[in-house]
Design an enzyme around this catalytic site. Structure first.
Site, short mmCIF file in Angstrom:
data_model
loop_
_atom_site.label_atom_id
_atom_site.label_comp_id
_atom_site.label_asym_id
_atom_site.label_seq_id
_atom_site.Cartn_x
_atom_site.Cartn_y
_atom_site.Cartn_z
N GLU A 1 0.41 -1.10 0.07
CA GLU A 1 -0.08 -0.27 0.50
C GLU A 1 0.79 1.11 0.24
O GLU A 1 0.09 2.49 -0.66
CB GLU A 1 -0.80 -0.27 1.34
CG GLU A 1 -2.06 -0.63 0.87
CD GLU A 1 -1.68 -1.95 1.39
OE1 GLU A 1 -0.86 -2.91 2.14
OE2 GLU A 1 -2.86 -3.38 1.08
N HIS B 1 -10.68 -6.58 8.91
CA HIS B 1 -10.88 -5.98 8.05
C HIS B 1 -12.51 -5.47 7.82
O HIS B 1 -12.97 -5.34 6.80
CB HIS B 1 -11.12 -7.51 6.97
CG HIS B 1 -9.70 -8.03 6.39
ND1 HIS B 1 -9.23 -8.42 7.40
CD2 HIS B 1 -9.24 -7.97 5.19
CE1 HIS B 1 -8.21 -9.38 7.24
NE2 HIS B 1 -7.58 -8.96 5.46
#
Lengths: 330, 450
Positions: free
Chosen positions: A64, A133
């Protein structure tokens, strides 16, 4: 006008439509992220690579920080990248690029640099994705000058706000709530239906209490308002749509009318957006408040994996009804 | 366990009371039922009795303080007992003047899952998964703030910002407004009746287009008595369909009786008999025969009262008050005379007790001493009629072809037309005239009512 044509789309399809429309309109728009060329985990970018090629729809390594860094550089050099961070939980890995670079460059370069970057990501506790998540982390970014934060609640706003975000010259964090992906709604086409950042929507008018609800909490608040109406409590439901810039005027005007305010979001209540909205609203409408401002959010605990606990974790219409009832008695 | 002594609520309309003086000092023993303080409302003074045996541990308000009803004014407990730190308020306290101190509320509030919105999962001991309810801030338990009972002592009235603003805008004194919000805090809804009243009364309510009020001048703040009078007369004139009938009464015989009876009565009662005494007795006797004048309109029907209790309007410097002579029809004139004198004296020095101003079934207002010929009075709800009498003055009267000069008095009856029709009112007024013109009837021991 031909633009006024409408079609029924899911939230996800509205996102895809906005990306397609903006990529077709402006060759500088590009999409980067993990698996985006094959449609991404939920299919938001499906078909883009086929239509615009893999030079503009770029699959990236699972890193990321690197993706965000590339995107910031591309933005500075004139592209309009739309980065996908698969889950907002992973944005921690890209924080330095986003917070210290993207948000600061325009300021630190004395206005010479612009970072027209959109970071699309999704959040929310649904489907037992568990504690890493499922988080709603929008509040973190409200604390960073230089980043706009957007949270659409309907397919029309998903498309309209994303188009506005792509055309904005500042970094915009565009947060999609996963639970909304398959909700459907009428969506306009072409240039119609662009939603400017910083303008709230009054989803239901009311007289007795103002409920500011974020993203998936909007439909819960509307359902609660329906139940409350049966008890004679008239709730006004406001969807701020973007958190920064925040449409304080609409919220304050509503509070001046109803004298009571509740802010609802799925994110953990403590340190959440509710606190910021409450602060700004009380400052703008203090002499109109007839009860303490209240907020409703998730408990101060990681998101549970257990489907039963997960359901109990997320605020819902029943909790909103109970809190409003309490607020009316305050 | 310590017991709080509360400002009593002596009737529906009482919202606050002023602590006149402490009859028991801190540290003194008190016995349940013993008077420990004297309080005053806009209408009466009363004593507050100890709700429990024990020692008066603490005065929570100073003498002269005005305190909302059901707010703690003192603590009674065992000699060495600690004073509970947070005397609570009781939003829906019972009529009793005392309340046991409840156990402190636990911060755990069962309810909807997210109603409190705050669950603290992992405390510092790291016991994650055993969530614990916490207060709004910082995950610690923060009990709901409870204003100190001594709050009014320091002039602080808990109220929402909106309520404060409305009170300011409408010139309403927040102190004494009964708060329905959490911990007795005043909310906008608590002010609505007062705002409605003040809006109707507000001199600033000029019709659109009218010239603005002159800005110079002074504003006399509303006293609680003024406000109460305003509310009552406004309500009565708005709700009751008043009509008025008058007749002239020849008071010659009544004056003679008064002159003749005065010395004897003065001897018996120690005071002089007045026209008011005669009026009260005469009205009471007339009401016996015309009970509709002694009744109240209610939703169920017209309630005809069993007792004839006559209120007499007494003017005070700051307003007026209406003490009541109970069962005036059953009492000899001398007793009516004596009671009325006592009531008037107490009215003027502010020592009337609540029961002496309540329960009236008919009222009399007399402006004769102020040289008024005639006037109309506003009915004192829930009564249905009020008698307004002017001065006794010599007037030329035509009688049987002769022109006579007689001491005449005009009596005007205000009637609630829902209850009383013109003929019924007239019959009463004529009977009143008969009695006053043949006042020996006032001295006859009337048979008990059937």
């Amino acid at each position: 006008m031909p633009e006024a044509a409408q079609r029924e789309l899911t939230f996800l399809a509205a996102i895809t439509a906005a990306l397609k429309e903006e990529m077709a309109r402006d060759a500088a728009v590009m999409v980067l992220g993990e698996d985006v060329a094959v449609g991404g985990p939920f299919g938001a970018t499906r078909g883009l690579a086929e239509e615009f090629g893999t030079a503009r729809v770029v699959n990236t390594p699972i890193s990321e920080g690197a993706v965000m860094g590339v995107a910031v550089g591309a933005a500075v050099l004139g592209r309009r990248p739309v980065v996908e961070i698969m889950f907002i939980d992973f944005i921690t890995l890209a924080m330095d690029q986003l917070v210290n670079q993207a948000a600061k460059l325009h300021y630190m370069s004395g206005g010479q640099l612009r970072v027209p970057l959109v970071v699309r990501t999704q959040c929310g506790a649904t489907g037992s994705y568990a504690a890493q998540h499922s988080q709603c982390l929008e509040a973190w970014f409200l604390h960073v000058p230089g980043v706009k934060v957007v949270m659409p609640a309907t397919p029309a706003d998903a498309r309209g706000l994303l188009k506005a975000a792509i055309r904005d010259d500042n970094p915009v964090l565009f947060i999609e709530q996963r639970g909304l992906y398959w909700s459907k709604g009428a969506v306009e086409e072409g240039e119609a239906g662009i939603v400017p950042l910083g303008r709230a929507a009054i989803r239901r008018g009311g007289e007795d209490v103002t409920v500011v609800a974020l993203a998936s909490m909007v439909s819960e608040a509307l359902s609660a308002a329906g139940q409350l109406a049966e008890e004679g409590i008239s709730a006004e439901v406001i969807d701020p749509r973007s958190l920064h810039p925040l449409d304080l005027e609409t919220i304050a005007e509503s509070v001046k009318k109803t004298h009571r305010l509740l802010i609802v979001h799925e994110a953990v209540a403590q340190g959440g957006v509710g606190a910021e909205v409450a602060m700004q609203a009380q400052l703008a409408a203090f002499n109109y408040l007839d009860a303490p401002v209240r907020r409703l959010g998730a408990p101060f605990t990681p998101v549970p994996y257990s489907p039963v606990l997960e359901r109990g974790y997320v605020p819902n219409a029943a909790a909103i009804v109970a809190t409003v009832q309490q607020l009316m008695r305050e | 366990m310590a017991t709080f002594v509360l400002m009593p609520k002596l009737g529906q309309e009482m919202t606050e009371g002023t602590l006149l003086c402490w009859l028991k000092q801190e540290g003194e023993d008190v016995v349940k039922g013993e008077p420990i303080a004297e309080i005053e409302t806009p209408k009466v003074t009363a004593e507050v009795e100890a709700p429990a045996d024990g020692v008066l541990l603490k005065h929570l308000v100073p003498e002269g303080a005005t305190v909302p009803c059901q707010e703690a004014i003192a603590v009674i407990g065992a000699a060495a007992e600690d004073i509970p730190p947070l005397p609570p308020k009781f939003p829906t306290a019972p009529a009793s003047a005392a309340q046991e101190v409840p156990a402190p509320a636990t911060p755990f509030t069962p309810g909807a899952d997210h109603a409190e919105a705050e669950l603290s999962a992992a405390g510092s001991d790291g016991r994650a998964g055993r969530p614990q309810r916490a207060g709004e801030e910082g995950g610690r338990s923060v009990p709901a703030p409870v204003p100190e009972a001594g709050g009014s002592k320091f002039g602080y009235v808990p109220a929402s910002p909106l309520a404060k603003r409305l009170a300011r805008e409408h010139g309403i004194e927040l102190r004494g407004v009964r708060g329905s919000g959490s911990a007795g805090s005043v909310r906008a809804r608590d002010l609505q009746p007062l705002i409605a009243a003040s809006r109707r009364l507000a001199p600033l309510d000029v019709p659109p287009g009218a010239a603005p009020l002159p800005q110079r001048g002074i504003v006399i703040p509303h006293s609680s008595m003024r406000r109460r009078i305003a509310e009552r007369v406004l309500q009565s004139t708005q709700r009751l369909p008043h009509f008025f009938i008058s007749l002239d009464i020849d008071m010659g015989e009544a004056l003679k009786l008064r002159a003749g009876a005065a010395p004897r009565l003065a001897q018996q009662v120690g005071v002089e008999v007045t026209i008011n005494d005669l009026l009260v007795k005469a009205a009471a006797l007339a009401l016996r025969q015309h009970p509709l004048l002694n009744s109240s309109w209610t939703d169920e029907g017209i309630r005809v009262h069993a007792e004839i209790n006559i209120g007499v309007v007494v003017a005070l410097e700051e307003g007026l008050i209406v003490p009541v002579v109970r069962r005036a029809d059953e009492k000899p004139l001398a007793q009516v005379c004596r009671e009325l004198r006592t009531l008037s004296t107490r009215a003027r020095d502010g020592s009337l007790r609540r029961q002496e101003t309540s329960g009236g079934t008919f009222s009399i207002s007399n402006l004769g001493m102020h040289h008024i010929d005639r006037f109309t009075a506003i009915i004192n709800e829930p009564e249905s009629a009020v008698l307004a009498v002017g001065s006794i003055a010599e007037r030329a009267v035509a009688r049987e072809g002769q022109l006579l000069v007689r001491p005449m008095m005009t009596a005007t009856l205000s009637c609630d037309h829902r209850v009383i029709d013109g003929v019924v009112g007239s019959a009463f007024l004529n009977r009143l005239r008969e009695i006053l013109e043949s006042p020996n009837l006032l001295l006859v021991e009337e048979p008990e009512r059937h």
